[in-house]
Structures are given as C-alpha cells and as structure tokens.
Design a protein around this motif. Structure first.
Motif, PDB file in Angstrom:
ATOM      1  N   ASP A 130       1.816   9.963   4.680  1.00 32.13           N
ATOM      2  CA  ASP A 130       3.249  10.248   4.519  1.00 32.13           C
ATOM      3  C   ASP A 130       4.083   9.082   5.012  1.00 32.13           C
ATOM      4  O   ASP A 130       5.132   8.756   4.432  1.00 32.13           O
ATOM      5  CB  ASP A 130       3.621  11.520   5.283  1.00 32.13           C
ATOM      6  CG  ASP A 130       2.965  12.757   4.691  1.00 32.13           C
ATOM      7  OD1 ASP A 130       2.877  12.828   3.457  1.00 32.13           O
ATOM      8  OD2 ASP A 130       2.527  13.621   5.459  1.00 32.13           O
ATOM      9  N   TRP A 131       3.639   8.480   6.084  1.00 23.41           N
ATOM     10  CA  TRP A 131       4.348   7.321   6.632  1.00 23.41           C
ATOM     11  C   TRP A 131       4.314   6.166   5.636  1.00 23.41           C
ATOM     12  O   TRP A 131       5.333   5.534   5.349  1.00 23.41           O
ATOM     13  CB  TRP A 131       3.701   6.938   7.947  1.00 23.41           C
ATOM     14  CG  TRP A 131       4.389   5.816   8.670  1.00 23.41           C
ATOM     15  CD1 TRP A 131       5.533   5.162   8.301  1.00 23.41           C
ATOM     16  CD2 TRP A 131       3.974   5.215   9.890  1.00 23.41           C
ATOM     17  NE1 TRP A 131       5.855   4.199   9.221  1.00 23.41           N
ATOM     18  CE2 TRP A 131       4.910   4.214  10.199  1.00 23.41           C
ATOM     19  CE3 TRP A 131       2.910   5.429  10.752  1.00 23.41           C
ATOM     20  CZ2 TRP A 131       4.808   3.424  11.337  1.00 23.41           C
ATOM     21  CZ3 TRP A 131       2.812   4.653  11.889  1.00 23.41           C
ATOM     22  CH2 TRP A 131       3.745   3.669  12.173  1.00 23.41           C
ATOM     23  N   ILE A 132       3.127   5.872   5.105  1.00 29.30           N
ATOM     24  CA  ILE A 132       2.997   4.761   4.159  1.00 29.30           C
ATOM     25  C   ILE A 132       3.752   5.055   2.865  1.00 29.30           C
ATOM     26  O   ILE A 132       4.320   4.156   2.241  1.00 29.30           O
ATOM     27  CB  ILE A 132       1.501   4.485   3.884  1.00 29.30           C
ATOM     28  CG1 ILE A 132       0.813   4.023   5.182  1.00 29.30           C
ATOM     29  CG2 ILE A 132       1.328   3.448   2.788  1.00 29.30           C
ATOM     30  CD1 ILE A 132      -0.679   3.846   5.045  1.00 29.30           C
ATOM     31  N   ASP A 133       3.787   6.319   2.474  1.00 29.29           N
ATOM     32  CA  ASP A 133       4.404   6.690   1.201  1.00 29.29           C
ATOM     33  C   ASP A 133       5.900   6.389   1.168  1.00 29.29           C
ATOM     34  O   ASP A 133       6.451   6.077   0.107  1.00 29.29           O
ATOM     35  CB  ASP A 133       4.162   8.175   0.929  1.00 29.29           C
ATOM     36  CG  ASP A 133       4.770   8.620  -0.391  1.00 29.29           C
ATOM     37  OD1 ASP A 133       4.320   8.119  -1.439  1.00 29.29           O
ATOM     38  OD2 ASP A 133       5.710   9.447  -0.376  1.00 29.29           O
ATOM     39  N   VAL A 134       6.585   6.457   2.302  1.00 36.60           N
ATOM     40  CA  VAL A 134       8.033   6.227   2.311  1.00 36.60           C
ATOM     41  C   VAL A 134       8.381   4.743   2.374  1.00 36.60           C
ATOM     42  O   VAL A 134       9.554   4.383   2.226  1.00 36.60           O
ATOM     43  CB  VAL A 134       8.704   6.965   3.486  1.00 36.60           C
ATOM     44  CG1 VAL A 134       8.492   8.463   3.373  1.00 36.60           C
ATOM     45  CG2 VAL A 134       8.174   6.451   4.827  1.00 36.60           C
TER      46      VAL A 134
END
Length: 331
Positions: free
Chosen positions: A109-113
C-alpha cells in the motif's frame, strides 16, 4: 509442589515442638494456626504482586496509546518496518493524506501511492539502504486521497539492538511540496535567464579590488573567442586586451572606483578578439561588498555593441559623402 509444601510443614511442626508448652497452648501459636496465617500472608503478597503487575501493564498500554495518539496528531508520517521489509506501523497522517487505513496498510500500500515515475528509484534506494544498513534520504511524489500528487521527503535510520544487529527501521515522510515547487521554479528561472543571456550575447566578469584578481564567465570568453585557450584571470590580462585608444579611460574609471568603491558605472571600450580584431563592448558595472570577508568587488557585464557601432560609423560616412557631393555640385 505439594510434596515441597508438605515437607516444609513437617519441619515447621518439628520446630514448634521445641517451643515451651505454655506458648504452644495459645491458639495462634499452634502449628496449624501459624501455617494458616503464613498462607494468608502469602496469598496477600501474591495478590499485591499481581495487582502491581496489572497496573504496570496498564500504565504501559496507556503510555503507548498516548504516544500513538501524539504520533497520529503530527502533520507528517512516521513509519516503522522490520528487517524483512515488513511494515510494522504507520502513523495516522498516512490515512489522512492518502485515504488508506494506516492500521491495515502494508508495504505494498505504501509503494502503491508513490508516483510511478518515482517508484523504481525509491525502491532501489530503500533496498540499498537495507542491504548496507545505513540511513537514507530521498524524495518522491505521493498520491493523495483526491488523486493529486504532492512532493514528499522520506528519511529512515536503522535501530540496533543489544547485539549490535539491526532490529527494525524507523523514519518519517514530510510534505515538501511548496519547497519543491519553489526549487523547480527557481531552476526554470535560472535556465530561462541563462538562455536570455546567451541569446543577448552578454558576458559577465568580476574584479576583486583587494587582490586585483578577475573572473570571466564562459559567455565572456566566447565573445572574444577564448573558450579553447587558457589565460590568466587577472586585471593585467584584461588590460592587455583593451584597445590602446580606450585604455586611458578604463584606467581612469578603475582609479575612480578604487578611490571611492561605491555606486554604478558604465563605459564603452574595445577588446581584442582572438582573431586579432577589436570588438566594441558596453560594460555596466556595480560595486558590491561581501559581508563574510569584508571585501569589495565589482560585478560587470560585457554587451557586444560592435554591430551598432559599425552601423553608426557607416551612417556618418554616408552622411559625409552626401555632404561632399552636395558641396561639389554646381549651384
């Protein structure tokens, strides 16, 4: 356990037999009464210990909750990961900014943003930092809850345990959007100014009044065809390039500035080109003071006005020829 207690009771009873008879007749001094009394005291001590342990754990939970609430109240994101790149904690700012729940968020989720154009660089830098065990600092764009992107700066440091081994990583993600936009605008402004200076054929020079040294910009060197040649950055070399007919006025202005290093000045003179010809230069200059070392310097520019001078001279010659022709014509 029951065997040990029974053995202690046996030894206690044996000790009680050694007490005087009158003392043994007291109901509280009987072996059974003393054992019962000690057992009650033991239960009380155990109860107090359990209560203290419970209070300590509750205080610890309260401190952790207060600390977590304070982290969540911060405007920037605080994060923790383990050494296997597993996300341990994200502060509440992550949810407020991205719209994702920080409690259930994982590393994906962190990388996705992160903006797709910045994602690979951020992952590579993070991977190198984990491999080497060194702090890191990077910036990237993150997608906000409304779909827009903002610039953030992320830094992290390793946490070392008692065995000098990295147990986890902790860091922050801070919003630097306004600062980044300012830097981008400044770079664009510098680039536009550089293009304008190059297009206007303006060269810059500086003269340190105290040590008589000079510095010349690359555009100044191009004006005189000196980019491929090495030369001393001195006032003597500058004077060597000045046309002999203009040297007197330039030296007079130099003495004037040395006597009173203040204000703005402007002068026209000719400088020798590498091809042997002279180019006319308009040179405005300003005296400035450097607060760090209390030195005085002159910052100036060379604007090539040779075409204008040549055009003016041709106009004067043409006017003189017409006058001569008119004078020779019969009346």
């Amino acid at each position: 356990m029951s065997y040990t207690i029974a053995r202690y009771r046996l030894w206690f009873c044996y000790g009680c037999l050694l007490l005087p008879r009158p003392l043994m007749a007291h109901p509280l001094i009987t072996p059974a009464g003393i054992i019962s009394f000690l057992e009650s005291i033991a239960l009380i001590v155990i109860g107090i210990g359990i209560a203290l342990l419970f209070l300590r754990k509750r205080q610890q939970r309260n401190r952790e909750r207060d600390f977590s609430q304070r982290l969540d109240a911060l405007p920037h994101i605080v994060w923790r990961t383990n050494t296997k790149n597993g996300l341990l904690n994200l502060s509440g700012a992550f949810g407020r900014l991205t719209g994702k729940s920080p409690a259930s968020a994982d590393i994906n989720d962190w990388i996705d943003v992160i903006h797709p154009d910045d994602r690979q660089q951020a992952q590579q830098l993070w991977g190198d930092a984990m491999e080497r065990g060194r702090p890191f600092l990077t910036d990237f764009r993150m997608r906000m809850a409304d779909g827009s992107y903002r610039h953030f700066e992320s830094q992290g440091i390793p946490i070392v345990d008692g065995k000098d081994e990295i147990s986890e990583w902790i860091g922050t993600i801070i919003d630097i959007h306004e600062r980044k936009l300012g830097e981008i605008a400044l770079r664009e402004k510098d680039a536009n100014l550089r293009l304008a200076v190059e297009g206007a054929n303006i060269g810059f020079w500086s003269w340190n009044i105290h040590d008589n040294s000079m510095r010349f910009s690359e555009q100044w060197q191009q004006q005189l065809g000196l980019t491929q040649r090495s030369f001393p950055h001195t006032a003597e070399f500058f004077q060597f390039l000045i046309h002999p007919d203009d040297l007197g006025s330039v030296l007079a202005l130099k003495k004037k500035i040395e006597k009173n290093p203040r204000g703005h000045h402007s002068i026209e003179y000719r400088l020798r080109h590498a091809d042997g010809n002279y180019r006319w230069m308009l040179s405005p200059a300003t005296v400035i003071e450097t607060p760090q070392d209390q030195t005085m310097s002159v910052i100036g520019a060379n604007i090539d006005i040779s075409d204008r001078k040549d055009s003016g001279q041709k106009t004067v010659i043409s006017e003189r020829r017409r006058s001569d022709i008119a004078f020779q014509m019969p009346g």
